[in-house]
Design a protein around this motif. Sequence first.
Motif, PDB file in Angstrom:
ATOM      1  N   LEU A 175      43.141  41.654  43.791  1.00 22.79           N
ATOM      2  CA  LEU A 175      43.316  40.550  42.885  1.00 22.79           C
ATOM      3  C   LEU A 175      44.734  40.599  42.463  1.00 22.79           C
ATOM      4  O   LEU A 175      45.284  41.620  42.267  1.00 22.79           O
ATOM      5  CB  LEU A 175      42.174  40.265  42.308  1.00 22.79           C
ATOM      6  N   ASN A 176      45.184  39.515  42.019  1.00 27.82           N
ATOM      7  CA  ASN A 176      46.244  39.491  40.714  1.00 27.82           C
ATOM      8  C   ASN A 176      45.725  38.427  40.000  1.00 27.82           C
ATOM      9  O   ASN A 176      45.012  37.523  39.998  1.00 27.82           O
ATOM     10  CB  ASN A 176      47.364  39.049  41.618  1.00 27.82           C
ATOM     11  N   ASP A 177      46.554  38.185  38.674  1.00 21.83           N
ATOM     12  CA  ASP A 177      46.414  37.328  37.863  1.00 21.83           C
ATOM     13  C   ASP A 177      46.157  35.832  38.291  1.00 21.83           C
ATOM     14  O   ASP A 177      45.471  35.017  37.903  1.00 21.83           O
ATOM     15  CB  ASP A 177      47.407  37.558  36.517  1.00 21.83           C
ATOM     16  N   LYS A 178      47.205  35.434  39.219  1.00 15.21           N
ATOM     17  CA  LYS A 178      47.217  34.222  39.631  1.00 15.21           C
ATOM     18  C   LYS A 178      46.015  33.795  40.496  1.00 15.21           C
ATOM     19  O   LYS A 178      45.583  32.686  40.175  1.00 15.21           O
ATOM     20  CB  LYS A 178      48.598  34.067  40.674  1.00 15.21           C
ATOM     21  N   ARG A 179      45.471  34.542  41.335  1.00 18.56           N
ATOM     22  CA  ARG A 179      44.219  34.307  42.091  1.00 18.56           C
ATOM     23  C   ARG A 179      43.407  34.023  41.101  1.00 18.56           C
ATOM     24  O   ARG A 179      42.257  33.213  41.498  1.00 18.56           O
ATOM     25  CB  ARG A 179      44.103  35.328  43.077  1.00 18.56           C
ATOM     26  N   ILE A 180      43.063  35.009  40.116  1.00 12.53           N
ATOM     27  CA  ILE A 180      42.025  35.032  39.179  1.00 12.53           C
ATOM     28  C   ILE A 180      42.001  33.622  38.649  1.00 12.53           C
ATOM     29  O   ILE A 180      41.026  32.973  38.372  1.00 12.53           O
ATOM     30  CB  ILE A 180      41.966  36.180  38.160  1.00 12.53           C
ATOM     31  N   LYS A 181      43.020  33.254  37.925  1.00  8.61           N
ATOM     32  CA  LYS A 181      43.383  32.042  37.185  1.00  8.61           C
ATOM     33  C   LYS A 181      42.559  30.963  37.916  1.00  8.61           C
ATOM     34  O   LYS A 181      42.440  29.642  37.454  1.00  8.61           O
ATOM     35  CB  LYS A 181      44.411  31.926  36.399  1.00  8.61           C
ATOM     36  N   ALA A 227      35.700  40.660  45.536  1.00 13.96           N
ATOM     37  CA  ALA A 227      35.884  42.223  45.319  1.00 13.96           C
ATOM     38  C   ALA A 227      37.256  42.401  45.030  1.00 13.96           C
ATOM     39  O   ALA A 227      38.397  41.547  45.499  1.00 13.96           O
ATOM     40  CB  ALA A 227      35.589  42.665  46.476  1.00 13.96           C
ATOM     41  N   ASP A 228      37.707  43.498  44.394  1.00 19.06           N
ATOM     42  CA  ASP A 228      39.273  43.823  44.368  1.00 19.06           C
ATOM     43  C   ASP A 228      39.351  45.166  44.902  1.00 19.06           C
ATOM     44  O   ASP A 228      40.472  45.486  45.487  1.00 19.06           O
ATOM     45  CB  ASP A 228      39.353  43.960  42.792  1.00 19.06           C
ATOM     46  N   GLY A 229      38.294  45.844  45.219  1.00 13.10           N
ATOM     47  CA  GLY A 229      38.521  47.151  45.902  1.00 13.10           C
ATOM     48  C   GLY A 229      37.887  48.217  44.914  1.00 13.10           C
ATOM     49  O   GLY A 229      37.816  48.176  43.842  1.00 13.10           O
ATOM     50  N   GLY A 230      37.657  49.418  45.581  1.00 11.58           N
ATOM     51  CA  GLY A 230      37.445  50.499  44.866  1.00 11.58           C
ATOM     52  C   GLY A 230      35.912  50.285  43.919  1.00 11.58           C
ATOM     53  O   GLY A 230      35.782  51.142  42.875  1.00 11.58           O
ATOM     54  N   VAL A 277      39.368  41.595  29.154  1.00  9.47           N
ATOM     55  CA  VAL A 277      39.510  43.024  29.799  1.00  9.47           C
ATOM     56  C   VAL A 277      40.463  42.605  31.059  1.00  9.47           C
ATOM     57  O   VAL A 277      40.273  41.729  31.937  1.00  9.47           O
ATOM     58  CB  VAL A 277      38.384  43.545  30.275  1.00  9.47           C
ATOM     59  N   SER A 278      41.699  43.216  30.805  1.00 11.03           N
ATOM     60  CA  SER A 278      42.817  42.744  31.978  1.00 11.03           C
ATOM     61  C   SER A 278      42.475  43.288  33.284  1.00 11.03           C
ATOM     62  O   SER A 278      41.426  44.162  33.466  1.00 11.03           O
ATOM     63  CB  SER A 278      44.013  43.131  31.583  1.00 11.03           C
ATOM     64  N   LEU A 279      43.177  42.927  34.109  1.00 10.66           N
ATOM     65  CA  LEU A 279      42.968  43.370  35.707  1.00 10.66           C
ATOM     66  C   LEU A 279      43.061  44.800  35.717  1.00 10.66           C
ATOM     67  O   LEU A 279      42.353  45.826  36.263  1.00 10.66           O
ATOM     68  CB  LEU A 279      43.668  42.713  36.659  1.00 10.66           C
ATOM     69  N   GLN A 280      44.282  45.348  34.994  1.00 11.07           N
ATOM     70  CA  GLN A 280      44.441  46.551  35.122  1.00 11.07           C
ATOM     71  C   GLN A 280      43.509  47.512  34.142  1.00 11.07           C
ATOM     72  O   GLN A 280      43.228  48.619  34.821  1.00 11.07           O
ATOM     73  CB  GLN A 280      46.089  46.786  34.539  1.00 11.07           C
ATOM     74  N   ASP A 281      43.124  47.264  33.224  1.00 10.49           N
ATOM     75  CA  ASP A 281      41.947  48.021  32.457  1.00 10.49           C
ATOM     76  C   ASP A 281      40.873  47.780  33.064  1.00 10.49           C
ATOM     77  O   ASP A 281      40.191  48.960  33.179  1.00 10.49           O
ATOM     78  CB  ASP A 281      41.850  47.028  30.822  1.00 10.49           C
ATOM     79  N   ALA A 282      40.502  46.832  34.025  1.00 10.27           N
ATOM     80  CA  ALA A 282      39.287  46.838  34.828  1.00 10.27           C
ATOM     81  C   ALA A 282      39.531  47.687  35.711  1.00 10.27           C
ATOM     82  O   ALA A 282      38.308  48.465  36.164  1.00 10.27           O
ATOM     83  CB  ALA A 282      38.915  45.315  35.230  1.00 10.27           C
ATOM     84  N   ARG A 283      40.514  48.004  36.487  1.00  9.75           N
ATOM     85  CA  ARG A 283      40.761  48.962  37.668  1.00  9.75           C
ATOM     86  C   ARG A 283      40.685  50.237  36.904  1.00  9.75           C
ATOM     87  O   ARG A 283      40.196  51.178  37.570  1.00  9.75           O
ATOM     88  CB  ARG A 283      42.151  48.638  38.327  1.00  9.75           C
TER      89      ARG A 283
END
Length: 411
Positions: free
Chosen positions: A8-14, A26-29, A65-71
């Motif tokens: 995922l990326n922020d553009k897709r999420i928004k 899913a983002d993976g992992g 919770v940002s994408l990076q924090d979630a990962r």
Amino acid sequence: MPKTAIPLNDKRIKAMKPKAKRYLVADGGGLALEVMTSGAKIWRYRYSLHSKQQPLVTIGEYPSVSLQDARDRARKYGETVSAGVSPVADAKKDRGAEKALDSVRAFADLWFESEIADKSKSYSTVTRRALDKDIYPAIGNKPLADVNAGDVLAICDKIKGRGAPQVALFTRNVVKRMYEYAISRQVATINPAQQLVARFIATPQSRTRVLSPDEVGSVMRTVYASDMSRAYKLALHLLVITMVRKSELIEAEWSEFDLDAGIWRIPASRMKKDVEHWVYLSAQAVDIIRELQTLSHSQRFLFPMRRGYEDRPIAKSTLNQAVRAMKADVQHFVIHDFRRTASTHLHEMGMSSDAIEKALAHSIKGIKGVYNRAEYADERRKILQLWASFVDAQINEGNRVIAGRFGKVAA
């Protein structure tokens, strides 16, 4: 081989939009984003322990919770799982929710943030008021599992004692929906409010009656399973998905429709506000009208009287009588509730309020009301298609209806 998730990326999420049902991307992992029907986006962690799939672990809400924090958290939880330990305890600490499963108040706050906060302002406000004024003082400190039907009944009786039976019914529904969420999250097994029959608390007032998604599906399945004529079944389906008034539908003439363009032009002479109204037809509505063309014996009206002259539509009471005769397992509703139901759910889906009002042929006060009939055309077409598909989803939820066949019972 298992399908590899596209990160995922922020553009897709928004760009992710809510649907009739919540869904996971899913983002993976093990990390996935769950898009709720309210539009809220919740990070979840999926994992197996000892070769057994485990319940989803909540990480937090995007973008708090940002994408990076979630990962980062998902990676940490993966290490915990690799050691043969459940990451649930760590997840609770990470999101500061150690008490989320311990009491009604703590869990209801979590439910409100995830499911209610992003809904319409009026709905979220009255829900918050029900929690703070009546639910929390009575059972807020109780563990979820300790609340029983008697506790909920006591809350409702106290509210009715101050002369507010409709508020009592609404409050019971708040508890019911909160426990439905708790059960879906596997932190409760019994819904204490489910045991209280709504009509024994209060009779819903027609002017405020809004059908739940389940009730929409139940009504339409009952319509199609009834012995009323096929034309009347289709008429009721059209009433639901076009959001028009009953009189506007039963007096409809073939000359008003451009099915290739998907537009129904209702002349001013038949409108409550004496202003021509355009209905942007969904694909489902077009299919229904094309079927009506094969059923109607009139060259003028969609719904002609069966006997007598062809140039007269059915009586205004015909559909009401058909609904009363079919004995739907849904309490206290009338045909006009369909319009209010559509408006309420579309607002909760985050659709434009002005476009919804235009679709309902309501007047918009002020400068925004001085628009021609094509104003909001794209939004209105989107709204009516979204609503028709939402209704289809509720009908098909019963697993007894063939998708795209408008209620014909499967063999």
